[in-house]
Design an enzyme around this catalytic site. Sequence first.
Site, PDB file in Angstrom:
ATOM      1  N   MET A   1       0.696  -1.005  -0.051  1.00  0.00           N
ATOM      2  CA  MET A   1       0.107   0.117  -0.059  1.00  0.00           C
ATOM      3  C   MET A   1       0.885   1.141  -0.173  1.00  0.00           C
ATOM      4  O   MET A   1       0.286   2.478  -0.369  1.00  0.00           O
ATOM      5  CB  MET A   1      -1.091   0.193   1.301  1.00  0.00           C
ATOM      6  CG  MET A   1      -2.045  -0.952   1.223  1.00  0.00           C
ATOM      7  SD  MET A   1      -3.138  -0.860   2.621  1.00  0.00           S
ATOM      8  CE  MET A   1      -2.278  -0.966   4.060  1.00  0.00           C
ATOM      9  N   ALA A   2       2.035   1.145   0.257  1.00  0.00           N
ATOM     10  CA  ALA A   2       2.712   2.399   0.600  1.00  0.00           C
ATOM     11  C   ALA A   2       4.404   2.036   0.073  1.00  0.00           C
ATOM     12  O   ALA A   2       4.778   0.949   0.228  1.00  0.00           O
ATOM     13  CB  ALA A   2       2.842   2.843   2.073  1.00  0.00           C
ATOM     14  N   VAL A   4       8.130   2.874   1.469  1.00  0.00           N
ATOM     15  CA  VAL A   4       8.495   3.269   2.948  1.00  0.00           C
ATOM     16  C   VAL A   4       9.873   3.764   2.725  1.00  0.00           C
ATOM     17  O   VAL A   4      10.859   3.479   2.069  1.00  0.00           O
ATOM     18  CB  VAL A   4       8.769   1.816   3.708  1.00  0.00           C
ATOM     19  CG1 VAL A   4       9.069   2.544   5.218  1.00  0.00           C
ATOM     20  CG2 VAL A   4       7.481   1.201   3.842  1.00  0.00           C
ATOM     21  N   LYS A  19       6.008   6.492   5.603  1.00  0.00           N
ATOM     22  CA  LYS A  19       5.326   5.655   4.758  1.00  0.00           C
ATOM     23  C   LYS A  19       4.686   6.384   3.721  1.00  0.00           C
ATOM     24  O   LYS A  19       3.509   7.001   4.543  1.00  0.00           O
ATOM     25  CB  LYS A  19       4.250   4.499   5.384  1.00  0.00           C
ATOM     26  CG  LYS A  19       5.245   3.434   6.124  1.00  0.00           C
ATOM     27  CD  LYS A  19       4.383   2.219   6.345  1.00  0.00           C
ATOM     28  CE  LYS A  19       5.423   1.046   6.827  1.00  0.00           C
ATOM     29  NZ  LYS A  19       4.547  -0.127   7.039  1.00  0.00           N
ATOM     30  N   ASP A 112      -4.705  -7.331   8.968  1.00  0.00           N
ATOM     31  CA  ASP A 112      -3.686  -7.947   8.300  1.00  0.00           C
ATOM     32  C   ASP A 112      -2.330  -8.350   9.311  1.00  0.00           C
ATOM     33  O   ASP A 112      -1.320  -8.215   8.823  1.00  0.00           O
ATOM     34  CB  ASP A 112      -3.166  -6.833   7.377  1.00  0.00           C
ATOM     35  CG  ASP A 112      -2.334  -7.461   6.122  1.00  0.00           C
ATOM     36  OD1 ASP A 112      -2.191  -8.672   5.978  1.00  0.00           O
ATOM     37  OD2 ASP A 112      -1.535  -6.672   5.477  1.00  0.00           O
TER      38      ASP A 112
END
Length: 856
Positions: A1-2, A4, A19, A112
Site C-alpha cells: 500500500m505504501a 517506505v 510511509k 492484516d
Amino acid sequence: MATVYLAHDLKHDRLVAVKVLKPELAAVLGAERFVVEIKTTASMSHPHILPLFDSGAADGFLYYVMPYIEGETLRGKLDRETQLGIDESVRIAREVLDALEYAHSHGVIHRDIKPENILMQGGRPMIADFGIALAVSAAAGGRMTETGLSLGTPHYMSPEQATAEKEISGRSDIYSLASVLYEMLAGQPPHLGGSAQQIIMKIIAEQPAEVTTLRKSVPANVAAAVAKALEKLPADRFATAHEFMQALADPNFRFGAAGGTAGVAGAPGSGGRSTRAVAAALLLLVGAAGGAWIASRTSASDRRAESTVRFTLALPGDTSGGLLLSGDRGLAVSPDGNTLIVVGSTAAGGTALFVREMADVGWREMAGTEGAKHADFSPDGEWIAFIRGDALWKMPAGGGPVVRLASVGEGVGKPSWGPKGRIVLSIGSRLATVDENGGAPRFVPDADSAVAQLGRLYPFALDDGTHALFSLNSGAAARPIGVVALETGAVELLGIEGQVFGLVDGVLIVGAGLSGDVSGVRFDERTSKVDGDPVVLTSPGLAGLAASGRGHLGAVSRTGVFAYAAGTVRVSLVEWTPGRPPRVLREAATGQARYSPDGGRIVTASRRGIWVLDLAPGAVPRQVTADSVSDRPEWAADGKRIVFRSRSTGRGVLMIRSADGDGEAKPLLALPDREIWQGELSSDGRTIVYRTGTQYGADIWSRSSDGDGVPQPVAATSAAEHSPRFSPDGRWIAYVSTESGTTEVYVRAFPISTSPVRVSVDGGEEPAWSRDGPQLFYRSGTRIVRAAVRTSPEFGVVSREVVLTGYTGTSGATGFDVAPNGRDLVFGRITTDSGRIVVVHGWTRELRERFTGGAP
C-alpha cells in the site's frame, strides 16, 4: 500500500520510517477522510504496538510516520530458522495477543496480522501498521477495487476475509494470529497451495492438520488453543484475544474430542463454512490488481469463454523498469498461468528472481537466486530453471534448495524447459540442451552452415521434445524464426519474423519487430509448419508491448495467460557528476561509451554505427562507421584511433580506424575458428588483449598488435572470463570471471602471470580504470562501486565505496566509463514511460474468433 522511506526527524533528532501511500490509493481515499480515520491509530499506546508519530498530506501525497525499528520482522526470523522454540513461540503469540486485546477494546481491528507486520526488537514483538488497514478501507468507502490494492494476505486470511464479508470482527485477528503461531511451531502456515486461489479455497473448505502432526512436542493445551482459534466460524473461536492468551498459558485447556480437531469441514458442529459460502468462494479469487474479485472457471473451455481482463503489476524493487526492460531478463509464466517470475532488484542493490502468484498481493524473493538473469518453469510447473553466474540451476517453484545442473559459461539466454527432461538454451551463437537432472550441455549440431554463422536466440521447446523454435540474430531488427531438430540440427525457416512468446490452441504467439506488435499465426506442431500469414492481435489487452534492442519481454502460458513488459524503452547517453542531475549527451544510444584519453571526447555506439562526440559546446558529432554491425568501441592510447568489433562477416573481428572517420577501417585481429567479442590496445600500442568465444564459455588472450608472435592466455580456464581492461600504465589487467560461481571482478599483473586478486564482493561486472590514480570502478547489480587499490608491493584493495545507486544503465562489456578526473561517469541511461508488467486473462477468445471461426 505504501513506499517506505528511512528519514531523519530533525526536530527530535531520531530516525523514523515515513510511509507514503501509493498515488492510486491516495486518489481514491482523499486527504481529509484518511487523516480523520487514522487518528484512531494515533491514540493507541501499548508496548507491543508500534506507535504512530504523525500523518498528513503533502503535495497530494498521504503519509504517516512511525518509529524506525532496528532488527528484523518475524518473517525474517522464520525464513532464517523455519521453526521457533515452543516457549518462544508461545511468548511471542501471548505478547501479540495482549496488544490485540488492547486494540480490540478500543474498537480497532488490525485486519492484516502476518509475520511481515510483526517487528522483532530485542526479541520483543511489535505490531506494525496497526489500524492502517482499517483507516484505508474505511476511508475508501467501498472503492478499494479502484485502487489496484487488496487487504489481507492469503496464508493468514480468516475465512470471513477470504469470502469478502463486509463485517470483520476482532475474531478475524485471532484467526490470523493463530495462523502465525501455527507457522512458528510447525514451520509452515496451516494451509499451503500452489496459488493464492488454492490457499483461499482450503481456508474456506478444509480443516488444517493438527499442529502436533507436524511437531509432536507441542503441548496439548497449545495445540488445542491453536485449533479453536482456527475454527471456520468466528462464533466457534475465542471470543477475545485475552481468552486465547489464557488458553495458551493453561496446561489443562482442551478443545474437541482429540484436543484440537473439531471434526470434518462442513460437518454439523465442525465449524465448516456453509455450502453457499463455499460455492461462492469457488467463483472468486483475490484479484492481483487488488481488491477486485475476478470470475474464474476451472475448465479450459470455460476459461476461453471469459471476457478479456487486463491488469498491471508494479515491478519488484526496480520501479523504473530499467532492469526488466534492459533485455530478456527472465519474465516467465507458469504453465497453468497462475504464477509469474521476473528478475528484480534486491534491497542490497543486487538482483534475484521474484515470484508472484497472480492473485497474491506482492512479490516473493527467491532465496538462493542472487544474481540470476533468466528463468523458466518446468512443464509441470513444479520447478524453476535459471541462469546464475556461469551455470544453469534449478529449484522448487515454491522455494527450497538450489541445484546446479551444468556449467554453461557466459553469454547464455533464457532457458526453455521442454518435455522429455530437456532444457533448451542458447549459449553464445549456438543452441544446446541440458538434462533436467544435470550433466554437460549437449550442443545441437550445426547442420546448416549459413545458420551456424548467426546467433540463435530465444529458444522455445516444442511439446514433441525433439524440436525447438528459435530466432536468428542476423544483426538487423528483423529476426527470422526457424524450427530446429535437436538431434540432427536440421533447420527450417518458417517465413515469419520476431520472437516466440508461446503456443496457445495451435496458434503461435509472436512479438514482431520493434513496433511492439503482437501477432498470431497458425502452427502445426506435427509438421512444424505455419498455415497462413501472421495476424496482428488488436485486443484491448495487448497494447504497449515494450521493445528494446535485445527483444521483447513476454510470455504466454498454455492456458492463454499473457504477461509482458509494457512501456517504451529509451536509452540516452548521459554524463553524471556526483551531486548533479545527469546531462544528456545523445539520444538513441546503446550505452557503449568510452572517454578519450584527454577526456574531451566520447566514443559511443548506436544502431546506426559508431560516433565520436566532442564535449565542447556546439561541437557536431562525427560518425566513424555507418552500419549496424559495429560496436564495443575503445580508444587507442594516442587518442587518434578507435578499436572496435565488426560483425560484417557474421563472425566478430577487431577493426581499427581513424577517430575522425577518415580512411578505411583496417583489420586488427581475426581468428579462423573463434568469435572475437571485444578487444583493447595497451598504452604503448604494442599488445592487444581480447576476449574470444569458446564452445560454451569465454576466455581472455593477448598477442602482439603487429600480428606476429604466439597468442598468450591471460585468463583461460573452465570458468567464463570476459571484459578485459588494461590499467592506464599497462601493468595490470582487470577482468570478470565466474570462477567463484558468481560473476566477480579480478585483477592480475601483465605480462607477468600472477594469481588473480578478487576486487569485488557480492558480484561485480564491467570494470573501468580511473586514469587519475589507483582506482577501479565496477558495477554490482544496480550500484556503481569505486575500489581504491594499491599496486605496491603487491596488488590489493584498500577500500570500496558505492558512488551511484539505482543504476539502470545498459549492461555489457562497455556499459559505463570513468572520466580522467576520476569523478564523472558516462553511461547509457535506460528510461521507460512506465516500467510495469501487464497481465492479460481471457484473450484466447480472440484467437478462436480469428483462427478457428469461433469453434472451440
